[in-house]
Design a protein around this motif. Sequence first.
Motif, PDB file in Angstrom:
ATOM      1  N   ASP A  40     -11.995  67.032  52.510  1.00  0.00           N
ATOM      2  CA  ASP A  40     -11.070  66.466  51.196  1.00  0.00           C
ATOM      3  C   ASP A  40     -11.480  65.178  50.636  1.00  0.00           C
ATOM      4  O   ASP A  40     -10.959  64.622  49.529  1.00  0.00           O
ATOM      5  CB  ASP A  40      -9.619  66.508  51.793  1.00  0.00           C
ATOM      6  CG  ASP A  40      -9.018  67.944  51.820  1.00  0.00           C
ATOM      7  OD1 ASP A  40      -9.844  68.954  51.334  1.00  0.00           O
ATOM      8  OD2 ASP A  40      -8.055  68.008  52.400  1.00  0.00           O
ATOM      9  N   LYS A  41     -12.495  64.453  51.339  1.00  0.00           N
ATOM     10  CA  LYS A  41     -12.926  63.415  50.604  1.00  0.00           C
ATOM     11  C   LYS A  41     -11.774  62.400  50.560  1.00  0.00           C
ATOM     12  O   LYS A  41     -11.415  62.006  49.274  1.00  0.00           O
ATOM     13  CB  LYS A  41     -13.839  63.427  49.332  1.00  0.00           C
ATOM     14  CG  LYS A  41     -15.005  64.440  49.551  1.00  0.00           C
ATOM     15  CD  LYS A  41     -15.941  64.166  50.571  1.00  0.00           C
ATOM     16  CE  LYS A  41     -16.946  65.225  50.696  1.00  0.00           C
ATOM     17  NZ  LYS A  41     -17.790  65.172  51.582  1.00  0.00           N
ATOM     18  N   VAL A  42     -10.977  62.028  51.431  1.00  0.00           N
ATOM     19  CA  VAL A  42      -9.758  61.198  51.396  1.00  0.00           C
ATOM     20  C   VAL A  42      -9.813  59.722  50.902  1.00  0.00           C
ATOM     21  O   VAL A  42     -10.383  59.026  51.748  1.00  0.00           O
ATOM     22  CB  VAL A  42      -8.990  61.645  52.771  1.00  0.00           C
ATOM     23  CG1 VAL A  42      -7.805  60.859  52.542  1.00  0.00           C
ATOM     24  CG2 VAL A  42      -8.801  63.038  52.951  1.00  0.00           C
ATOM     25  N   LEU A  43      -9.038  59.779  50.094  1.00  0.00           N
ATOM     26  CA  LEU A  43      -8.823  58.045  49.640  1.00  0.00           C
ATOM     27  C   LEU A  43      -7.430  57.671  50.237  1.00  0.00           C
ATOM     28  O   LEU A  43      -6.841  58.488  49.850  1.00  0.00           O
ATOM     29  CB  LEU A  43      -8.804  58.082  47.793  1.00  0.00           C
ATOM     30  CG  LEU A  43      -8.372  56.888  47.594  1.00  0.00           C
ATOM     31  CD1 LEU A  43      -9.381  55.509  47.879  1.00  0.00           C
ATOM     32  CD2 LEU A  43      -8.460  56.742  46.020  1.00  0.00           C
ATOM     33  N   THR A  44      -7.504  56.358  50.915  1.00  0.00           N
ATOM     34  CA  THR A  44      -6.222  56.096  51.467  1.00  0.00           C
ATOM     35  C   THR A  44      -6.035  54.792  50.795  1.00  0.00           C
ATOM     36  O   THR A  44      -7.015  53.849  50.692  1.00  0.00           O
ATOM     37  CB  THR A  44      -6.505  56.165  53.184  1.00  0.00           C
ATOM     38  OG1 THR A  44      -6.815  57.030  53.560  1.00  0.00           O
ATOM     39  CG2 THR A  44      -5.235  55.317  53.514  1.00  0.00           C
ATOM     40  N   VAL A  45      -5.051  54.637  50.178  1.00  0.00           N
ATOM     41  CA  VAL A  45      -4.796  53.238  49.381  1.00  0.00           C
ATOM     42  C   VAL A  45      -3.304  52.686  50.198  1.00  0.00           C
ATOM     43  O   VAL A  45      -2.608  53.536  50.526  1.00  0.00           O
ATOM     44  CB  VAL A  45      -4.527  53.371  47.880  1.00  0.00           C
ATOM     45  CG1 VAL A  45      -5.724  53.913  47.398  1.00  0.00           C
ATOM     46  CG2 VAL A  45      -3.371  54.388  47.551  1.00  0.00           C
ATOM     47  N   THR A  46      -3.159  51.283  50.234  1.00  0.00           N
ATOM     48  CA  THR A  46      -2.078  50.705  50.581  1.00  0.00           C
ATOM     49  C   THR A  46      -1.774  49.792  49.374  1.00  0.00           C
ATOM     50  O   THR A  46      -2.445  48.723  49.245  1.00  0.00           O
ATOM     51  CB  THR A  46      -2.403  49.828  51.757  1.00  0.00           C
ATOM     52  OG1 THR A  46      -2.512  51.114  52.835  1.00  0.00           O
ATOM     53  CG2 THR A  46      -0.831  49.458  52.240  1.00  0.00           C
ATOM     54  N   GLY A  47      -0.550  49.551  48.929  1.00  0.00           N
ATOM     55  CA  GLY A  47      -0.102  48.800  47.939  1.00  0.00           C
ATOM     56  C   GLY A  47       1.284  48.608  47.971  1.00  0.00           C
ATOM     57  O   GLY A  47       2.238  49.425  48.178  1.00  0.00           O
ATOM     58  N   ASP A  48       1.756  47.819  46.687  1.00  0.00           N
ATOM     59  CA  ASP A  48       3.053  47.664  46.399  1.00  0.00           C
ATOM     60  C   ASP A  48       3.373  47.859  44.835  1.00  0.00           C
ATOM     61  O   ASP A  48       4.205  47.354  44.528  1.00  0.00           O
ATOM     62  CB  ASP A  48       3.723  46.285  47.059  1.00  0.00           C
ATOM     63  CG  ASP A  48       3.018  45.020  46.563  1.00  0.00           C
ATOM     64  OD1 ASP A  48       2.247  45.209  45.482  1.00  0.00           O
ATOM     65  OD2 ASP A  48       3.093  43.955  46.888  1.00  0.00           O
ATOM     66  N   ALA A  49       2.593  48.426  44.168  1.00  0.00           N
ATOM     67  CA  ALA A  49       2.715  48.595  42.715  1.00  0.00           C
ATOM     68  C   ALA A  49       3.950  49.553  42.562  1.00  0.00           C
ATOM     69  O   ALA A  49       3.929  50.713  43.291  1.00  0.00           O
ATOM     70  CB  ALA A  49       1.466  49.179  42.207  1.00  0.00           C
ATOM     71  N   GLU A  50       4.422  49.328  41.621  1.00  0.00           N
ATOM     72  CA  GLU A  50       5.813  50.166  41.320  1.00  0.00           C
ATOM     73  C   GLU A  50       5.463  51.747  41.184  1.00  0.00           C
ATOM     74  O   GLU A  50       6.149  52.521  41.558  1.00  0.00           O
ATOM     75  CB  GLU A  50       6.330  49.648  40.073  1.00  0.00           C
ATOM     76  CG  GLU A  50       7.810  50.400  39.772  1.00  0.00           C
ATOM     77  CD  GLU A  50       8.594  49.996  38.542  1.00  0.00           C
ATOM     78  OE1 GLU A  50       8.968  50.687  37.924  1.00  0.00           O
ATOM     79  OE2 GLU A  50       8.404  48.638  38.478  1.00  0.00           O
ATOM     80  N   ASN A  51       4.358  52.129  40.307  1.00  0.00           N
ATOM     81  CA  ASN A  51       3.985  53.370  39.880  1.00  0.00           C
ATOM     82  C   ASN A  51       2.533  53.632  40.703  1.00  0.00           C
ATOM     83  O   ASN A  51       1.716  54.192  40.236  1.00  0.00           O
ATOM     84  CB  ASN A  51       3.961  53.795  38.599  1.00  0.00           C
ATOM     85  CG  ASN A  51       5.320  53.665  38.007  1.00  0.00           C
ATOM     86  OD1 ASN A  51       6.075  54.191  38.455  1.00  0.00           O
ATOM     87  ND2 ASN A  51       5.335  52.953  36.844  1.00  0.00           N
ATOM     88  N   LEU A  52       2.586  53.195  42.153  1.00  0.00           N
ATOM     89  CA  LEU A  52       1.035  53.282  43.037  1.00  0.00           C
ATOM     90  C   LEU A  52       0.656  54.674  42.545  1.00  0.00           C
ATOM     91  O   LEU A  52      -0.861  54.726  42.232  1.00  0.00           O
ATOM     92  CB  LEU A  52       1.264  52.861  44.180  1.00  0.00           C
ATOM     93  CG  LEU A  52      -0.030  52.898  44.946  1.00  0.00           C
ATOM     94  CD1 LEU A  52      -0.969  51.820  44.455  1.00  0.00           C
ATOM     95  CD2 LEU A  52       0.574  52.515  46.438  1.00  0.00           C
ATOM     96  N   GLN A  53       1.159  55.876  42.770  1.00  0.00           N
ATOM     97  CA  GLN A  53       0.481  57.156  42.823  1.00  0.00           C
ATOM     98  C   GLN A  53      -0.289  57.285  41.460  1.00  0.00           C
ATOM     99  O   GLN A  53      -1.380  57.799  41.275  1.00  0.00           O
ATOM    100  CB  GLN A  53       1.461  58.242  43.190  1.00  0.00           C
ATOM    101  CG  GLN A  53       0.907  59.610  43.075  1.00  0.00           C
ATOM    102  CD  GLN A  53       2.141  60.501  43.206  1.00  0.00           C
ATOM    103  OE1 GLN A  53       3.005  60.430  43.849  1.00  0.00           O
ATOM    104  NE2 GLN A  53       1.743  61.831  42.918  1.00  0.00           N
ATOM    105  N   GLN A  54       0.527  57.262  40.546  1.00  0.00           N
ATOM    106  CA  GLN A  54       0.145  57.351  39.102  1.00  0.00           C
ATOM    107  C   GLN A  54      -1.063  56.369  38.697  1.00  0.00           C
ATOM    108  O   GLN A  54      -2.072  56.879  37.846  1.00  0.00           O
ATOM    109  CB  GLN A  54       1.371  57.199  37.894  1.00  0.00           C
ATOM    110  CG  GLN A  54       0.924  57.735  36.673  1.00  0.00           C
ATOM    111  CD  GLN A  54       0.420  58.986  36.406  1.00  0.00           C
ATOM    112  OE1 GLN A  54       0.888  59.981  37.096  1.00  0.00           O
ATOM    113  NE2 GLN A  54      -0.519  59.568  35.617  1.00  0.00           N
ATOM    114  N   GLU A  55      -0.861  55.103  38.899  1.00  0.00           N
ATOM    115  CA  GLU A  55      -1.971  54.206  39.024  1.00  0.00           C
ATOM    116  C   GLU A  55      -3.310  54.521  39.443  1.00  0.00           C
ATOM    117  O   GLU A  55      -4.366  54.433  38.918  1.00  0.00           O
ATOM    118  CB  GLU A  55      -1.540  52.753  39.168  1.00  0.00           C
ATOM    119  CG  GLU A  55      -0.487  52.234  38.242  1.00  0.00           C
ATOM    120  CD  GLU A  55      -0.163  50.813  38.679  1.00  0.00           C
ATOM    121  OE1 GLU A  55      -0.974  50.006  39.075  1.00  0.00           O
ATOM    122  OE2 GLU A  55       1.002  50.312  38.472  1.00  0.00           O
TER     123      GLU A  55
END
Length: 70
Positions: A40-55
Amino acid sequence: METLKFKTNIKCGGCVATVTPHLNAMTGLEKWSVNTEVADKVLTVTGDAENLQQEIKETLKNAGFQGELI
């Protein structure tokens, strides 16, 4: 802090190099990594942006890639 995982079409080191400046430029993104060894070539992200998924989806699209939340 939120951690999300995305199935992507980031296939190799060259693809990671292409997407790196786009992800590094994001505000609110603390860290990210791509596992190109799994199907699945997985990208893992960690953050605190309000709309992180969409961004993340928009950033990947702007870099020429696709990402789907898993």
